[in-house]
Design a protein around this motif. Structure first.
Motif, short mmCIF file in Angstrom:
data_model
loop_
_atom_site.label_atom_id
_atom_site.label_comp_id
_atom_site.label_asym_id
_atom_site.label_seq_id
_atom_site.Cartn_x
_atom_site.Cartn_y
_atom_site.Cartn_z
N THR A 9 0.68 -1.36 0.10
CA THR A 9 -0.10 -0.05 -0.18
C THR A 9 0.79 1.04 -0.10
OG1 THR A 9 -1.77 -1.24 1.16
CG2 THR A 9 -1.74 1.19 1.07
N VAL A 10 0.46 2.03 -0.70
CA VAL A 10 1.06 3.48 -0.96
C VAL A 10 0.16 4.43 -0.91
CG1 VAL A 10 2.52 5.07 -2.39
CG2 VAL A 10 3.12 2.62 -2.23
N ASP A 11 0.25 5.56 0.09
CA ASP A 11 -0.94 6.57 0.20
C ASP A 11 -2.33 5.85 0.09
OD1 ASP A 11 1.09 8.46 0.60
OD2 ASP A 11 1.21 8.81 -1.93
N ASP A 12 -2.60 4.87 0.99
CA ASP A 12 -3.81 4.35 1.01
C ASP A 12 -4.31 3.67 -0.48
OD1 ASP A 12 -4.22 4.70 3.74
OD2 ASP A 12 -4.97 6.93 3.31
N VAL A 13 -3.48 3.50 -1.14
CA VAL A 13 -3.85 2.71 -2.40
C VAL A 13 -3.09 1.27 -2.46
CG1 VAL A 13 -3.70 2.82 -4.98
CG2 VAL A 13 -4.19 4.99 -3.91
N GLU A 14 -3.84 0.17 -3.04
CA GLU A 14 -3.29 -1.05 -2.74
C GLU A 14 -2.88 -1.37 -4.18
OE1 GLU A 14 -5.28 -5.14 -2.36
OE2 GLU A 14 -5.07 -4.41 -0.25
N TYR A 15 -1.51 -1.95 -4.14
CA TYR A 15 -1.05 -2.12 -5.46
C TYR A 15 -0.34 -3.92 -5.43
CZ TYR A 15 -0.44 2.64 -6.29
OH TYR A 15 -0.53 3.96 -6.70
#
Length: 153
Positions: free
Chosen positions: A74-80
């Protein structure tokens, strides 16, 4: 060895029901007749999952087992998600005596997958066609879950 027709039938009527009973398999993608992709959780590696594909090898006339390991972050509340290539697979999988290589170039997306070499498949599962994929799965899926046999109960 197994014929393509027998493989396709057993894939749909034997292997898919087994995978649906597998507690670690949370999603299945079923191609028209000849391929199944299972998405499998890794309880001991919580931010990772396996993408396992079973298809027919016309060269070996055996099931072909390929897989990828994915990392979820997760980066800045975005899941990758991104492919993960551990240096030592034995820390991730129950390798036993299987030959696993990072050498399979997927025909549709040209991505690299791990492949489990099927050179001794006939000797391992026997030549009788009845329940061939059931016997095959009972051996080869222990790579991913040494308790896979529970799906047969």
């Amino acid at each position: 060895m197994i014929t393509s027709e027998t493989f396709q039938y057993q894939l749909q009527h034997v292997l898919v029901p087994l995978l649906r009973r597998w507690s670690r398999c949370y999603r299945l993608n079923i191609a028209p007749k000849d391929r199944v992709t299972a998405f499998v959780s890794q309880p001991f590696k919580p931010n990772h999952f396996l993408e396992i594909q079973i298809q027919y090898s016309s060269i070996y006339q055996e099931p072909q087992l390929t897989f990828r390991i994915w990392e979820i972050y997760t980066v800045d509340d975005v899941e990758y998600q991104r492919p993960c290539f551990p240096t030592d697979l034995s820390h991730w999988l129950n390798m036993q005596e299987f030959t696993v290589r990072l050498d399979y170039l997927h025909p549709s997306d040209r991505n690299v997958w791990y492949s489990v070499h099927g050179c001794d498949t006939a000797e391992t599962v026997g030549s009788q066609l009845d329940h061939y994929l059931q016997r095959w799965a009972s051996v080869y899926f222990t790579i991913f879950d040494f308790e896979f046999s529970r799906v047969f109960v």
